[in-house]
Design an enzyme around this catalytic site. Structure first.
Site, PDB file in Angstrom:
ATOM      1  N   CYS A   1      -3.223  -3.266  -3.038  1.00 37.61           N
ATOM      2  CA  CYS A   1      -3.066  -4.700  -3.661  1.00 37.61           C
ATOM      3  C   CYS A   1      -1.790  -5.143  -3.827  1.00 37.61           C
ATOM      4  O   CYS A   1      -1.316  -6.344  -3.259  1.00 37.61           O
ATOM      5  CB  CYS A   1      -3.754  -4.486  -5.105  1.00 37.61           C
ATOM      6  SG  CYS A   1      -5.454  -3.959  -4.969  1.00 37.61           S
TER       7      CYS A   1
ATOM      8  N   HIS B   1      -1.059  -9.354 -10.147  1.00 40.15           N
ATOM      9  CA  HIS B   1      -0.719  -7.693  -9.743  1.00 40.15           C
ATOM     10  C   HIS B   1       0.637  -7.558  -9.087  1.00 40.15           C
ATOM     11  O   HIS B   1       0.759  -6.766  -8.123  1.00 40.15           O
ATOM     12  CB  HIS B   1      -1.838  -7.282  -8.575  1.00 40.15           C
ATOM     13  CG  HIS B   1      -2.139  -5.885  -8.869  1.00 40.15           C
ATOM     14  ND1 HIS B   1      -3.218  -5.298  -8.236  1.00 40.15           N
ATOM     15  CD2 HIS B   1      -1.512  -5.043  -9.697  1.00 40.15           C
ATOM     16  CE1 HIS B   1      -3.198  -4.278  -8.551  1.00 40.15           C
ATOM     17  NE2 HIS B   1      -2.134  -3.907  -9.638  1.00 40.15           N
TER      18      HIS B   1
END
Length: 486
Positions: A81, A136
């Site tokens: 991610c 993120h």
């Protein structure tokens, strides 16, 4: 006299037309192009109908591919991610920036403010910028999107499983590490808008981001803009609205894919309604491959080896569609190499923007987008993973896999949101694969082509010198930079 009068009237008519206010469509087509990136989480190479998906339909993505270009050898920056998003946003291999893996709510690190993002680059050219979805790249204020060039932000700051509940939305037993996490925050700019405290809250996210994206397009129809929509889905726990629940043959994962496809359709419709289709470059791609140990709650790598968090093809080769009417030839396929780190320099070329002052690793692939079959802007891909481990390199149709260990999915998967186990496996000696004949990486041919292995080892040594390789004890190279810290 009548002839002179007619000539005068005709001239005045032409002048009136030329001086008349331009329509919004005319204005849109005479300014800088808009850029839209739709970025999906944990979606596999085989999860679009045009790439073999079964059990659900993706009519809007199929249409986008028919009107644009589909890449067959496009890679995320890393197979996890935060690292993959850092590569997309900065045009750099994530390990150059000191970024690896996924950031958690207890971390006090993020994307260094000294790095230049796509948003900052385009903002300097007068673009309006927005992100609706999963960021993120650091959840503390100094790392949030508004501090990295975005004008607007609504979304979650990290992965949707980083909350005090299980992946099925149930309470956890006492002592579970997740109980230390806060409820999942949905941010608006720099503040918490609301928190998600149950699985039903996850069901709202895809629609929320889509509505925000459409509203942004409507409000900025007369300005050049950059819209980034990094969907939370299809990361577990899977959430889907009532509009699509139960609509696919496959189950909830198929339902999620259909809602993502709907989202793309809504964004394209907003562009069309505002007369912006012809002057907008839109990209659809994903952050990494599928999280296969979640079984029926995971996607498909489309026959590629392994999935998310691995340096095999299933971990990093991802779907990629680009559409730009009149610029990208419709209904075409590109088999050349491309990577998410190439998007920033490509946008820079199109928008006549200045590249970041600090070195980047991406290269413009605009010539490929425009259908130049002779162009070959990217010759190599580096497969870094973990803190700074070089696990492989690809050059042309050849991939050299270096000695490393990984958590394999080659065992029984989980089901219905419960993750199955993974098993540790190791590559002991270098392996060579011909991607043209063996994209599934099943047949090591290093003994047959030692000269190719030697050629790729030159790329390896150059990468190790500049970016390091912990697999051989080189913590840093000459070109590594510092991660952002509080």
């Amino acid at each position: 006299m009548k002839t002179v009068l007619n000539f005068f009237l005709a001239a005045m008519a032409i002048l009136a037309v030329s001086c008349a206010p331009k329509t919004s469509k005319e204005q849109a087509n005479n300014r800088q192009p808009n850029f839209v990136i739709v970025f999906i989480d944990d979606m596999g190479y085989g999860d679009i109908a045009t790439q073999g998906a079964t059990g659900w339909t993706t009519p809007n993505l199929d249409k986008m591919a028919a009107e644009g270009m589909r890449f067959t050898n496009f890679y995320s920056a890393q197979p996890v991610c935060s690292a993959s998003r850092a590569g997309l946003m900065t045009g750099c291999y994530p390990n150059r920036l000191g970024i690896s893996g996924a950031f958690f709510p207890y971390h006090e690190i993020g994307l260094n403010p000294q790095e230049t993002t796509i948003a900052e680059m385009l903002k300097s050219q007068g673009y309006a910028t927005a992100i609706f979805g999963k960021w993120h790249l650091g959840h503390h204020k100094t790392f949030l999107p508004l501090q990295h060039g975005f004008d607007e932000y609504v979304g979650i700051p990290y992965s949707n499983d980083m909350w005090p509940l299980s992946n099925t939305g149930h309470e956890l037993p006492e002592g579970n590490n997740r109980l230390k996490y806060p409820d999942l925050p949905v941010m608006k700019d720099n503040d918490v808008l609301f928190t998600i405290t149950n699985w039903e809250g996850q069901d709202t996210l895809t629609t929320l981001y889509t509505e925000k994206a459409v509203d942004f397009i409507n409000r900025n129809a007369n300005n050049p803009f950059f819209l980034y929509v990094p969907h939370t889905m299809a990361h577990i726990p899977l959430g889907v609205s009532e509009k699509f629940r139960g609509k696919s043959e496959q189950g909830v994962y198929g339902d999620v894919m259909m809602e993502i496809d709907w989202s793309v359709g809504q964004i394209e419709k907003a562009l069309a309604d505002n007369g912006l289709t012809d002057n907008t470059l839109i990209i659809f791609t994903t952050d990494n491959g599928p999280w296969l140990n979640f079984g029926n709650h995971a996607g498909s790598a489309g026959g590629l080896r392994e999935g998310k968090t691995t340096s095999w093809e299933g971990g990093q080769r991802v779907p990629f569609i680009v559409k730009w009417p009149g610029q990208v030839p419709a209904g075409t396929i590109c088999n050349k190499l491309g990577c998410a780190i190439d998007i920033l320099p490509s946008f820079a070329e199109i928008a006549n923007a200045q590249l970041p002052e600090q070195k980047i690793d991406g290269t413009s692939i605009v010539e490929l987008w425009k259908g130049n079959t002779e162009a070959n802007p990217r010759e190599t891909i580096l497969f870094y993973y973990g803190k700074n481990n070089l696990n492989g390199v690809r050059k042309g149709n050849w991939k050299l896999v270096l000695p490393h260990s990984w958590a394999s999915y080659n065992t029984e998967p989980g089901r219905d949101g419960q993750g199955g186990r993974r098993i540790k496996m190791t590559v002991e000696t270098p392996q060579l694969y011909n991607m043209m004949r063996d994209p599934g990486e099943q047949y090591n041919v290093i003994e047959h082509y030692p000269e190719k292995a030697a050629e790729l080892m030159q790329v390896v040594e150059e990468a190790r010198a500049e970016l390091g390789d912990l697999n051989v004890g080189i913590e840093k190279g000459s070109g590594n930079r510092e991660i952002g810290r509080l």
